[in-house]
Design an enzyme around this catalytic site. Sequence first.
Site, mmCIF file in Angstrom:
data_model
loop_
_atom_site.group_PDB
_atom_site.id
_atom_site.type_symbol
_atom_site.label_atom_id
_atom_site.label_comp_id
_atom_site.label_asym_id
_atom_site.label_seq_id
_atom_site.Cartn_x
_atom_site.Cartn_y
_atom_site.Cartn_z
ATOM 1 N N TYR A 163 0.895 -1.220 0.000
ATOM 2 C CA TYR A 163 0.020 -0.008 0.109
ATOM 3 C C TYR A 163 0.969 1.028 0.089
ATOM 4 C CZ TYR A 163 -3.458 3.251 1.748
ATOM 5 O OH TYR A 163 -4.103 4.799 1.687
ATOM 6 N N GLU A 195 -11.932 6.185 4.233
ATOM 7 C CA GLU A 195 -11.469 7.127 5.195
ATOM 8 C C GLU A 195 -12.481 7.338 6.399
ATOM 9 O OE1 GLU A 195 -8.474 7.955 5.723
ATOM 10 O OE2 GLU A 195 -7.412 7.668 3.771
ATOM 11 N N TRP A 211 -5.611 2.325 9.940
ATOM 12 C CA TRP A 211 -5.842 2.106 8.713
ATOM 13 C C TRP A 211 -5.508 0.555 8.213
ATOM 14 C CZ3 TRP A 211 -8.335 3.985 5.065
ATOM 15 C CH2 TRP A 211 -8.466 3.519 3.717
#
Length: 191
Positions: free
Chosen positions: A27, A49, A57
């Site tokens: 990522y 988000e 995350w």
Amino acid sequence: MNPDILIGADGVARCAWAGVDAEYQRYHDEEWGTPLHGDRALFEKMSLEGFQAGLSWITILRKRPRFREAFANFEPAAVADFDERDVERLMGDAGIVRNRAKIDATISNAALVTAMAPGEFDELMWSFAPQHPRSSPRTFAEIPTTTPQSEAMSKTLRKRGFRFVGPTTMYALMQSGGMVDDHVVGCWRAA
């Protein structure tokens, strides 16, 4: 050596937040900070988000494939058509974050994106990207959690009826969507 840089087993210097998890490193290397365009792609990013608020995350990243399945690949028109049966289906799906307020917000946000002309949402979001990017931060301590641009983005989106779009969440979107580059000096991705 910068403590905010981690040299991976592959010998690559990355922002230390990427750690040693292979998916997190991928990522970092391929997505975070790469300019992202398109109404669908930015709607997905905004939605994820929003779901991330209060969580890490990596939790969202690991659940992203299931999120995509559960939310019709974040096609705004499809999500905007979700009804109470879909909300109940999503609330029962252990593969996603089961938060009714966030699910409801994603559906209503999809309707707002769908009401825009094609490309308008992308244009709106990118209108808040800094015109003069700052130099790469040397440390994580130099990276803000909000900026005047993320505050303006949040205020504009809220005024239009969007939810789960606070200034911190919008700054995270700006980072992950490449509107700003917060890879620290020494990272192979730093500008």
